[in-house]
Design a protein around this motif. Sequence first.
Motif, short mmCIF file in Angstrom:
data_model
loop_
_atom_site.label_atom_id
_atom_site.label_comp_id
_atom_site.label_asym_id
_atom_site.label_seq_id
_atom_site.Cartn_x
_atom_site.Cartn_y
_atom_site.Cartn_z
N SER A 1 0.51 2.24 -1.16
CA SER A 1 -0.77 2.84 -1.55
C SER A 1 -0.50 3.93 -2.57
N ILE A 2 -0.35 3.52 -3.83
CA ILE A 2 -0.14 4.48 -4.91
C ILE A 2 -1.05 4.13 -6.08
N ASP A 3 -1.37 5.11 -6.89
CA ASP A 3 -2.16 4.91 -8.10
C ASP A 3 -1.19 4.75 -9.26
N GLU A 4 -0.94 3.51 -9.66
CA GLU A 4 0.08 3.25 -10.67
C GLU A 4 -0.25 3.90 -12.01
N ARG A 5 -1.51 3.88 -12.39
CA ARG A 5 -1.88 4.48 -13.68
C ARG A 5 -1.74 6.00 -13.62
N ALA A 6 -1.99 6.60 -12.47
CA ALA A 6 -1.80 8.04 -12.34
C ALA A 6 -0.33 8.41 -12.47
N VAL A 7 0.55 7.58 -11.88
CA VAL A 7 1.99 7.81 -12.02
C VAL A 7 2.39 7.71 -13.48
N GLU A 8 1.88 6.69 -14.17
CA GLU A 8 2.20 6.52 -15.58
C GLU A 8 1.71 7.70 -16.42
N ASP B 1 11.94 2.90 -17.67
CA ASP B 1 11.80 4.06 -16.77
C ASP B 1 10.54 3.96 -15.93
N LEU B 2 9.45 3.51 -16.55
CA LEU B 2 8.20 3.40 -15.81
C LEU B 2 8.34 2.40 -14.67
N ALA B 3 8.93 1.24 -14.94
CA ALA B 3 9.11 0.24 -13.89
C ALA B 3 9.95 0.80 -12.74
N GLN B 4 11.01 1.55 -13.07
CA GLN B 4 11.87 2.10 -12.03
C GLN B 4 11.15 3.14 -11.19
N VAL B 5 10.42 4.02 -11.85
CA VAL B 5 9.68 5.05 -11.11
C VAL B 5 8.63 4.41 -10.19
N LEU B 6 7.94 3.39 -10.69
CA LEU B 6 6.92 2.73 -9.87
C LEU B 6 7.56 2.00 -8.69
N ALA B 7 8.70 1.34 -8.91
CA ALA B 7 9.38 0.66 -7.80
C ALA B 7 9.78 1.65 -6.72
N GLU B 8 10.31 2.81 -7.13
CA GLU B 8 10.71 3.82 -6.15
C GLU B 8 9.51 4.45 -5.47
N ALA B 9 8.42 4.63 -6.22
CA ALA B 9 7.21 5.21 -5.62
C ALA B 9 6.63 4.29 -4.56
N LYS B 10 6.63 3.00 -4.83
CA LYS B 10 6.12 2.04 -3.86
C LYS B 10 6.97 2.03 -2.60
N ALA B 11 8.28 1.96 -2.78
CA ALA B 11 9.17 1.94 -1.62
C ALA B 11 9.09 3.25 -0.85
N GLY B 12 9.00 4.37 -1.57
CA GLY B 12 8.91 5.67 -0.91
C GLY B 12 7.64 5.82 -0.09
N ASP B 13 6.52 5.31 -0.63
CA ASP B 13 5.27 5.39 0.11
C ASP B 13 5.35 4.61 1.42
N VAL B 14 5.88 3.41 1.38
CA VAL B 14 5.99 2.61 2.61
C VAL B 14 7.04 3.20 3.54
N SER B 15 8.11 3.77 2.98
CA SER B 15 9.15 4.37 3.80
C SER B 15 8.62 5.49 4.68
N SER B 16 7.60 6.20 4.20
CA SER B 16 7.04 7.29 4.99
C SER B 16 6.39 6.80 6.28
#
Length: 206
Positions: free
Chosen positions: A39-46, A57-72
Amino acid sequence: MTESFGEFQTEALILASQSPVRASLLRDAGLKISTTAASIDERAVEDAMGSDVNGEDLAQVLAEAKAGDVSSRFADTLIIGADQTLTCEGQTLHKASDDEDLRKKLLWLSGRTHTLHAAIAVVRNGETIWRHTEQAHMRMRKLSPEFVGRYMAETLPESLSSVGGYQLEGLGSQLFEKIEGDYFTILGLPLLPLLAWLRAEDVLMS
């Protein structure tokens, strides 16, 4: 066939995505996974990364953001996050918003070479413990407006779900004259490096 390989996997895995393609790639490779959407806002991250951010870099940050959100939400569990971006002549393109947007995108990409950046990250307890990116270069042949119209009639609405407006495993293969890159990268998941890392970490038996 997939289930018979379960004995070779020693740890639970969660894919931070509802992408049926990515889930199928992992399961067909013999991994037993569950899926949970991030549950992340991809355009807000960008937007937060600034206008000069590059596609890798954008793809990597988004991949980590997605995994980090679920990891919580899942302690002590390996979470796999993945993302794919498309760049062409200095521009980062996003998924088409509607049919007309898709038509314009395909006609603009026609005759040009674009790059797909596929990133993957593995996170446990909020910490990224492995990351990887790969690129594929896709040369579209020159497409006529008539062909694009016929292509869209055959592929909508599925073609709206892809950043490039195509699925290479289907009619999307007809759009191209040259491809340089790994097939799994084009589908949005650098699978072989992930499998190698899982074996090195004894998550998969080698």
